[in-house]
Design a protein around this motif. Structure first.
Motif, mmCIF file in Angstrom:
data_model
loop_
_atom_site.group_PDB
_atom_site.id
_atom_site.type_symbol
_atom_site.label_atom_id
_atom_site.label_comp_id
_atom_site.label_asym_id
_atom_site.label_seq_id
_atom_site.Cartn_x
_atom_site.Cartn_y
_atom_site.Cartn_z
ATOM 1 N N TRP A 112 69.023 73.682 16.380
ATOM 2 C CA TRP A 112 67.560 73.531 15.725
ATOM 3 C C TRP A 112 67.690 72.985 14.220
ATOM 4 C CZ3 TRP A 112 68.777 77.570 18.599
ATOM 5 C CH2 TRP A 112 68.030 77.539 20.086
ATOM 6 N N PRO A 113 66.831 72.281 13.656
ATOM 7 C CA PRO A 113 65.763 71.536 14.300
ATOM 8 C C PRO A 113 66.171 70.869 15.781
ATOM 9 C CG PRO A 113 66.423 70.465 12.269
ATOM 10 C CD PRO A 113 67.315 71.591 12.494
ATOM 11 N N LEU A 114 65.260 70.829 16.394
ATOM 12 C CA LEU A 114 65.658 70.079 17.693
ATOM 13 C C LEU A 114 64.391 68.866 17.687
ATOM 14 C CD1 LEU A 114 67.212 69.729 20.431
ATOM 15 C CD2 LEU A 114 65.296 70.859 21.462
ATOM 16 N N LYS A 168 54.896 68.900 16.096
ATOM 17 C CA LYS A 168 55.607 69.831 15.757
ATOM 18 C C LYS A 168 55.290 71.119 16.705
ATOM 19 C CE LYS A 168 58.476 70.050 12.338
ATOM 20 N NZ LYS A 168 59.869 70.748 12.654
ATOM 21 N N ILE A 169 56.576 71.719 16.901
ATOM 22 C CA ILE A 169 56.441 72.948 17.843
ATOM 23 C C ILE A 169 57.283 73.980 17.321
ATOM 24 C CG2 ILE A 169 57.163 73.946 20.202
ATOM 25 C CD1 ILE A 169 56.665 71.223 21.157
ATOM 26 N N ASP A 170 56.736 75.317 17.316
ATOM 27 C CA ASP A 170 57.121 76.361 17.020
ATOM 28 C C ASP A 170 58.006 76.858 18.045
ATOM 29 O OD1 ASP A 170 58.112 78.983 16.115
ATOM 30 O OD2 ASP A 170 56.173 79.566 15.512
ATOM 31 N N ARG A 171 59.199 77.047 18.148
ATOM 32 C CA ARG A 171 60.029 77.576 19.419
ATOM 33 C C ARG A 171 59.727 79.064 19.905
ATOM 34 N NH1 ARG A 171 64.810 80.773 18.542
ATOM 35 N NH2 ARG A 171 65.280 79.960 20.955
ATOM 36 N N GLU A 172 59.158 79.889 18.694
ATOM 37 C CA GLU A 172 58.932 81.127 19.032
ATOM 38 C C GLU A 172 57.603 81.168 19.516
ATOM 39 O OE1 GLU A 172 59.333 82.841 15.006
ATOM 40 O OE2 GLU A 172 61.296 83.165 15.240
ATOM 41 N N GLU A 173 56.612 80.290 19.428
ATOM 42 C CA GLU A 173 55.298 80.251 19.966
ATOM 43 C C GLU A 173 55.314 79.548 21.434
ATOM 44 O OE1 GLU A 173 50.896 79.111 18.085
ATOM 45 O OE2 GLU A 173 52.495 77.324 18.137
ATOM 46 N N ARG A 174 56.330 78.709 21.787
ATOM 47 C CA ARG A 174 56.601 78.018 22.634
ATOM 48 C C ARG A 174 57.802 77.853 23.287
ATOM 49 N NH1 ARG A 174 52.052 74.880 24.702
ATOM 50 N NH2 ARG A 174 53.293 75.004 26.582
ATOM 51 N N PRO A 175 58.560 79.133 23.754
ATOM 52 C CA PRO A 175 59.553 78.981 24.169
ATOM 53 C C PRO A 175 59.984 78.143 25.410
ATOM 54 C CG PRO A 175 58.731 81.127 24.695
ATOM 55 C CD PRO A 175 57.805 80.230 23.651
ATOM 56 N N LEU A 218 57.509 61.697 19.115
ATOM 57 C CA LEU A 218 58.583 62.398 18.402
ATOM 58 C C LEU A 218 58.222 63.969 18.798
ATOM 59 C CD1 LEU A 218 60.995 63.114 16.712
ATOM 60 C CD2 LEU A 218 59.621 62.646 14.926
ATOM 61 N N VAL A 219 59.012 64.705 19.475
ATOM 62 C CA VAL A 219 58.796 66.060 19.536
ATOM 63 C C VAL A 219 59.775 66.944 18.487
ATOM 64 C CG1 VAL A 219 58.905 68.201 20.775
ATOM 65 C CG2 VAL A 219 57.674 66.146 21.815
ATOM 66 N N SER A 220 59.244 67.629 17.278
ATOM 67 C CA SER A 220 60.234 68.252 16.299
ATOM 68 C C SER A 220 60.072 69.742 16.774
ATOM 69 C CB SER A 220 60.004 67.805 14.900
ATOM 70 O OG SER A 220 60.956 68.443 14.210
ATOM 71 N N ILE A 221 61.281 70.540 17.056
ATOM 72 C CA ILE A 221 61.038 71.779 17.251
ATOM 73 C C ILE A 221 61.943 72.685 16.258
ATOM 74 C CG2 ILE A 221 61.393 73.690 18.993
ATOM 75 C CD1 ILE A 221 61.204 71.457 21.101
ATOM 76 N N GLY A 222 61.303 73.633 15.803
ATOM 77 C CA GLY A 222 62.064 74.713 14.756
ATOM 78 C C GLY A 222 61.227 75.980 14.629
ATOM 79 N N TYR A 223 61.699 76.863 13.839
ATOM 80 C CA TYR A 223 61.060 78.278 13.713
ATOM 81 C C TYR A 223 61.148 78.731 12.154
ATOM 82 C CZ TYR A 223 66.114 79.671 14.328
ATOM 83 O OH TYR A 223 67.398 79.851 14.398
#
Length: 234
Positions: free
Chosen positions: A105-107, A79-86, A43-48
């Motif tokens: 988002w959240p994606l 968990k992924i920070d979209r600002e860190e890993r666009p 499960l990959v959850s992306i947000g900021y």
């Protein structure tokens, strides 16, 4: 409450999730290898940090012990920070759109252990999220071959080259250094000399994009390949 694997992250957004009962991992070889070893979906959850619905879903679901127990038992949670890993954000936004869903988002994207996406979505209420988690876990256990077929289909669509995707045609035109210089000049016109980044709003702080090592790895090397394709097509 004990911290999860996000505790040492430099991202403020990931730090905000470091004390969730969900056993979050940052995007890493360790997490990806764990999914293969345990044969679990990812499960990959992306947000900021500035995302309102990201925080709502955290409060409703990711901080809930019942939900966390289900997530931890059935998935490897990243968990992924979209600002860190666009770069990763772009990949999984496109994956969700290929599935015929609206990105945002959240994606939340579900992957096979080999990292191929097969289902996704954005914000879910707690009840919806529990149903999604249960349904995906059941499908992974009972309908694995169908998930593999779906993932292969989505993967082929995502991986199409720029030429195939947009119906472009090749031409036998040589690459000239001046072409690259002209592209660089046009790109530089979009830089914001006062506040940094590009001249556009809203501005998302993405400091890793502008570091020398990251710039070369993520932009210069892929850009060389892209430039070559651009000047080989009409």
């Amino acid at each position: 409450m004990n911290a999860n694997q996000l505790i040492n992250s430099k991202s403020i957004y990931l730090q905000q999730h470091a004390h969730n009962p969900v056993e979050w991992y940052p995007w890493s070889k360790e997490a990806l290898d764990k999914a293969k070893l345990e044969n679990k979906p990812i499960l990959v959850s992306i947000g900021y940090s500035a995302c309102h619905w990201c925080h709502v879903m955290e409060r409703e679901s990711f901080e809930d012990l019942e939900v966390a127990k289900l997530m931890n038992a059935q998935f490897i949670c990243i968990k992924i920070d979209r600002e860190e890993r666009p770069d990763l954000d772009n990949i999984y936004i496109e994956a969700v759109q290929v599935m015929g869903l609206q990105g945002g988002w959240p994606l939340n994207v579900f992957l096979l252990p080999n990292q191929k996406p097969f289902y996704g979505g954005t914000y879910f209420t707690k009840d919806q999220w529990i149903k999604v988690l249960s349904g995906v876990a059941r499908a992974f256990s009972q309908e694995y071959k169908e998930l593999v077929k779906s993932a292969e289909g989505f993967g082929q669509s995502i991986e199409r080259s720029i030429i195939d995707k947009y119906g472009l045609k090749k031409r036998n035109t040589g690459f000239l250094p001046e072409n690259a210089r002209e592209l660089a000049r046009k790109l530089a016109k979009g830089f914001d000399p006062e506040w940094g980044g590009m001249k556009r709003v809203p501005k998302f702080p993405m400091p890793t994009i502008w570091s020398k090592k990251t710039w070369v790895k993520r932009f210069v090397l892929p850009w060389k390949k892209w430039v070559w394709e651009v000047f080989m097509i009409t």
